[in-house]
Design a protein around this motif. Structure first.
Motif, PDB file in Angstrom:
ATOM      1  N   ALA A  34      29.550  51.610  39.318  1.00 17.32           N
ATOM      2  CA  ALA A  34      31.395  50.768  39.001  1.00 17.32           C
ATOM      3  C   ALA A  34      30.512  50.029  37.911  1.00 17.32           C
ATOM      4  O   ALA A  34      29.749  48.769  37.763  1.00 17.32           O
ATOM      5  CB  ALA A  34      31.296  50.955  40.417  1.00 17.32           C
ATOM      6  N   ARG A  35      32.014  49.784  37.270  1.00 21.85           N
ATOM      7  CA  ARG A  35      31.943  48.492  36.275  1.00 21.85           C
ATOM      8  C   ARG A  35      32.787  47.889  36.345  1.00 21.85           C
ATOM      9  O   ARG A  35      34.219  48.422  35.948  1.00 21.85           O
ATOM     10  CB  ARG A  35      32.034  48.915  34.475  1.00 21.85           C
ATOM     11  CG  ARG A  35      31.454  48.289  33.692  1.00 21.85           C
ATOM     12  CD  ARG A  35      30.904  48.657  32.220  1.00 21.85           C
ATOM     13  NE  ARG A  35      32.297  49.458  31.623  1.00 21.85           N
ATOM     14  CZ  ARG A  35      31.579  50.974  31.389  1.00 21.85           C
ATOM     15  NH1 ARG A  35      29.950  51.588  30.970  1.00 21.85           N
ATOM     16  NH2 ARG A  35      32.501  51.591  30.328  1.00 21.85           N
ATOM     17  N   GLY A  36      33.324  46.637  36.244  1.00 23.35           N
ATOM     18  CA  GLY A  36      34.140  45.462  36.616  1.00 23.35           C
ATOM     19  C   GLY A  36      34.362  44.787  35.265  1.00 23.35           C
ATOM     20  O   GLY A  36      33.674  44.245  34.491  1.00 23.35           O
ATOM     21  N   ALA A  37      35.615  44.939  34.356  1.00 22.63           N
ATOM     22  CA  ALA A  37      36.351  43.983  33.596  1.00 22.63           C
ATOM     23  C   ALA A  37      37.822  42.618  34.216  1.00 22.63           C
ATOM     24  O   ALA A  37      38.068  43.498  34.711  1.00 22.63           O
ATOM     25  CB  ALA A  37      36.389  44.821  32.548  1.00 22.63           C
ATOM     26  N   ASP A  38      37.508  42.305  33.793  1.00 17.88           N
ATOM     27  CA  ASP A  38      37.987  40.912  34.271  1.00 17.88           C
ATOM     28  C   ASP A  38      38.629  39.855  33.277  1.00 17.88           C
ATOM     29  O   ASP A  38      36.969  39.177  32.399  1.00 17.88           O
ATOM     30  CB  ASP A  38      37.712  39.908  35.385  1.00 17.88           C
ATOM     31  CG  ASP A  38      39.488  39.883  36.155  1.00 17.88           C
ATOM     32  OD1 ASP A  38      39.605  38.302  35.293  1.00 17.88           O
ATOM     33  OD2 ASP A  38      39.629  39.878  37.326  1.00 17.88           O
ATOM     34  N   ARG A  39      39.254  38.612  33.060  1.00 20.16           N
ATOM     35  CA  ARG A  39      39.133  37.857  31.991  1.00 20.16           C
ATOM     36  C   ARG A  39      38.468  36.327  32.740  1.00 20.16           C
ATOM     37  O   ARG A  39      38.076  35.828  31.988  1.00 20.16           O
ATOM     38  CB  ARG A  39      40.494  37.491  31.224  1.00 20.16           C
ATOM     39  CG  ARG A  39      41.657  36.241  32.718  1.00 20.16           C
ATOM     40  CD  ARG A  39      42.685  36.316  32.172  1.00 20.16           C
ATOM     41  NE  ARG A  39      43.589  36.171  33.295  1.00 20.16           N
ATOM     42  CZ  ARG A  39      43.252  34.513  33.715  1.00 20.16           C
ATOM     43  NH1 ARG A  39      43.201  34.139  33.042  1.00 20.16           N
ATOM     44  NH2 ARG A  39      44.305  33.581  34.978  1.00 20.16           N
ATOM     45  N   ILE A  40      38.102  36.822  33.849  1.00 21.51           N
ATOM     46  CA  ILE A  40      37.331  35.388  34.350  1.00 21.51           C
ATOM     47  C   ILE A  40      36.200  35.933  35.330  1.00 21.51           C
ATOM     48  O   ILE A  40      35.982  36.941  35.361  1.00 21.51           O
ATOM     49  CB  ILE A  40      38.696  34.782  35.922  1.00 21.51           C
ATOM     50  CG1 ILE A  40      38.371  35.559  36.620  1.00 21.51           C
ATOM     51  CG2 ILE A  40      39.364  34.044  34.972  1.00 21.51           C
ATOM     52  CD1 ILE A  40      39.077  34.740  37.543  1.00 21.51           C
ATOM     53  N   PRO A  41      35.212  35.354  35.181  1.00 17.84           N
ATOM     54  CA  PRO A  41      33.636  35.808  36.311  1.00 17.84           C
ATOM     55  C   PRO A  41      33.719  36.111  37.274  1.00 17.84           C
ATOM     56  O   PRO A  41      34.530  35.372  38.099  1.00 17.84           O
ATOM     57  CB  PRO A  41      33.059  34.913  35.726  1.00 17.84           C
ATOM     58  CG  PRO A  41      33.325  33.678  34.288  1.00 17.84           C
ATOM     59  CD  PRO A  41      34.925  34.146  34.690  1.00 17.84           C
ATOM     60  N   GLY A  42      33.358  37.204  37.663  1.00 15.69           N
ATOM     61  CA  GLY A  42      33.112  37.269  39.835  1.00 15.69           C
ATOM     62  C   GLY A  42      31.547  38.026  39.536  1.00 15.69           C
ATOM     63  O   GLY A  42      31.188  38.472  38.791  1.00 15.69           O
ATOM     64  N   ARG A  43      31.934  37.251  41.132  1.00 13.49           N
ATOM     65  CA  ARG A  43      30.273  38.726  41.909  1.00 13.49           C
ATOM     66  C   ARG A  43      30.469  39.858  41.269  1.00 13.49           C
ATOM     67  O   ARG A  43      28.914  40.774  40.757  1.00 13.49           O
ATOM     68  CB  ARG A  43      30.652  38.506  42.344  1.00 13.49           C
ATOM     69  CG  ARG A  43      28.856  39.316  43.313  1.00 13.49           C
ATOM     70  CD  ARG A  43      29.667  39.188  44.570  1.00 13.49           C
ATOM     71  NE  ARG A  43      28.660  40.329  45.793  1.00 13.49           N
ATOM     72  CZ  ARG A  43      28.093  40.096  46.607  1.00 13.49           C
ATOM     73  NH1 ARG A  43      29.599  39.772  47.973  1.00 13.49           N
ATOM     74  NH2 ARG A  43      27.481  41.009  47.941  1.00 13.49           N
ATOM     75  N   HIS A  44      31.720  41.044  41.149  1.00 14.48           N
ATOM     76  CA  HIS A  44      31.550  42.248  40.715  1.00 14.48           C
ATOM     77  C   HIS A  44      32.042  42.499  38.681  1.00 14.48           C
ATOM     78  O   HIS A  44      32.504  43.832  38.677  1.00 14.48           O
ATOM     79  CB  HIS A  44      32.429  42.861  41.499  1.00 14.48           C
ATOM     80  CG  HIS A  44      32.011  42.482  42.858  1.00 14.48           C
ATOM     81  ND1 HIS A  44      30.632  43.530  43.440  1.00 14.48           N
ATOM     82  CD2 HIS A  44      32.310  42.083  43.833  1.00 14.48           C
ATOM     83  CE1 HIS A  44      30.257  42.738  44.478  1.00 14.48           C
ATOM     84  NE2 HIS A  44      31.152  42.358  45.493  1.00 14.48           N
ATOM     85  N   THR A  45      32.409  41.488  38.114  1.00 16.67           N
ATOM     86  CA  THR A  45      32.561  41.316  36.747  1.00 16.67           C
ATOM     87  C   THR A  45      31.110  41.893  35.920  1.00 16.67           C
ATOM     88  O   THR A  45      30.593  40.958  35.862  1.00 16.67           O
ATOM     89  CB  THR A  45      33.095  40.813  36.523  1.00 16.67           C
ATOM     90  OG1 THR A  45      34.096  41.207  37.450  1.00 16.67           O
ATOM     91  CG2 THR A  45      34.356  40.452  35.211  1.00 16.67           C
ATOM     92  N   GLU A  46      31.121  42.793  34.970  1.00 16.02           N
ATOM     93  CA  GLU A  46      30.028  42.790  34.142  1.00 16.02           C
ATOM     94  C   GLU A  46      30.592  42.678  32.700  1.00 16.02           C
ATOM     95  O   GLU A  46      29.468  41.016  31.693  1.00 16.02           O
ATOM     96  CB  GLU A  46      29.488  44.132  33.975  1.00 16.02           C
ATOM     97  CG  GLU A  46      28.971  44.453  35.147  1.00 16.02           C
ATOM     98  CD  GLU A  46      29.230  45.074  36.179  1.00 16.02           C
ATOM     99  OE1 GLU A  46      29.158  44.417  37.508  1.00 16.02           O
ATOM    100  OE2 GLU A  46      30.648  45.965  35.994  1.00 16.02           O
ATOM    101  N   ILE A  47      31.988  42.804  32.598  1.00 19.87           N
ATOM    102  CA  ILE A  47      32.502  42.537  31.160  1.00 19.87           C
ATOM    103  C   ILE A  47      33.876  41.803  31.420  1.00 19.87           C
ATOM    104  O   ILE A  47      34.722  42.060  31.711  1.00 19.87           O
ATOM    105  CB  ILE A  47      32.867  43.632  30.918  1.00 19.87           C
ATOM    106  CG1 ILE A  47      32.271  45.094  30.371  1.00 19.87           C
ATOM    107  CG2 ILE A  47      34.134  43.850  29.099  1.00 19.87           C
ATOM    108  CD1 ILE A  47      32.635  45.822  30.238  1.00 19.87           C
ATOM    109  N   VAL A  48      33.392  40.266  30.815  1.00 17.37           N
ATOM    110  CA  VAL A  48      34.591  39.496  30.509  1.00 17.37           C
ATOM    111  C   VAL A  48      35.032  38.942  29.636  1.00 17.37           C
ATOM    112  O   VAL A  48      34.761  38.461  28.754  1.00 17.37           O
ATOM    113  CB  VAL A  48      33.872  37.541  31.568  1.00 17.37           C
ATOM    114  CG1 VAL A  48      34.544  36.989  31.383  1.00 17.37           C
ATOM    115  CG2 VAL A  48      32.618  37.884  32.622  1.00 17.37           C
TER     116      VAL A  48
END
Length: 282
Positions: A34-48
């Motif tokens: 699983a790959r996470g994407a978000d505009r803010i950093p997070g533990r499960h977010t690879e693409i910020v």
């Protein structure tokens, strides 16, 4: 049993948020990549990055087999964000993600919506509303309107898709949470389980995700008149636990959310209801 889809890469948008993070964790625990994407950093977010940027969006979608789209402006943003921004994020971004997913040959899309889209249909002056997928949505604000519009983009597009209308699942004081779990809320871990199940089976359609709740459709007339009496009949130990804590039982219940369609279609079985919250035997 529905045919299983290959356990390929899942991309989860909104992965730094409460629901998105739980979904990424559930996929990984089940052996998915699983790959996470978000505009803010997070533990499960690879693409910020802002997914409205085509470069960020395409990097996120990449070689994913399943797109889980949880990123959105939510009900608490109503009034603090403009209607134009709601439309850009909740509708425009969804359309762009679906287009990029098609171009990248993503196999299917799962859209995280909300039971809030039922809007004004959720309550009635003279009876308790049974909230299943046959209830016609009547949006009451820009959040409801844009989430419903995004649902239509997903369900009418060329990608095989599932829309999950999740019930209330944000943190609340214990007593408030317990009351809501009786009839209109869901634990975020059960939401993550539902997403994993829907991704793991070749199902399409729109499904409510809520519960578990102790009530039945036939209880609706009595729930409007005397909800405590119905609770005493359906779940006496829960009513006793409320009284032991000095909590007032609701005099009436305006709605009950029903997840039967999800149970029948892909095996959704919520396990973290009011009994689990209060430490009661299940």
């Amino acid at each position: 049993m529905s045919a299983r889809t290959p356990a390929k890469l899942a991309i989860v948008t909104g992965s730094s948020g409460r629901v998105g993070a739980a979904v990424v964790a559930a996929f990984r625990a089940a052996g998915w990549t699983a790959r996470g994407a978000d505009r803010i950093p997070g533990r499960h977010t690879e693409i910020v990055g802002d997914l409205r940027d085509p470069r960020v969006r395409r990097a996120a979608v990449g070689d994913a087999g399943v797109l889980v789209h949880a990123a959105a402006l939510h009900a608490p943003h109503v009034g603090s964000r403009s209607d134009e921004e709601f439309r850009a994020v909740n509708i425009g971004l969804t359309a762009d993600l679906l287009a990029d997913a098609m171009e990248a040959d993503v196999g299917r899309a799962l859209y995280i919506s909300s039971t809030s889209v039922y809007g004004h249909a959720l309550s009635c002056a003279d009876h308790t509303v049974w909230v299943d997928e046959l209830l016609t949505p009547r949006p009451r604000d820009i959040y409801d309107e844009t989430k419903l519009a995004a649902e239509r983009l997903v369900t009418t597009g060329p990608l095989p898709s599932v829309v999950l209308r999740i019930a209330r699942c944000f943190p609340e004081p214990l007593m408030v949470r317990a009351v809501h779990l009786l009839h209109r809320a869901v634990d975020v871990a059960d939401v993550a389980d539902a997403v994993l199940l829907a991704a793991d089976h070749a199902v399409t359609g729109t499904f409510n995700i809520s519960g578990p709740h102790p009530f039945r459709r036939t209880d609706c007339p009595d729930l409007h008149r005397d909800a405590a009496a119905v609770l005493a009949r359906r779940a006496p130990e829960t009513g006793a636990a409320f009284r032991a804590r000095g909590w007032a039982l609701p005099e009436r219940v305006d709605r009950v959310h029903d997840s039967t369609a999800a149970a029948e279609s892909f095996g959704y079985r919520p396990r973290r209801g009011v009994q689990q919250l209060l430490g009661l035997p299940q």
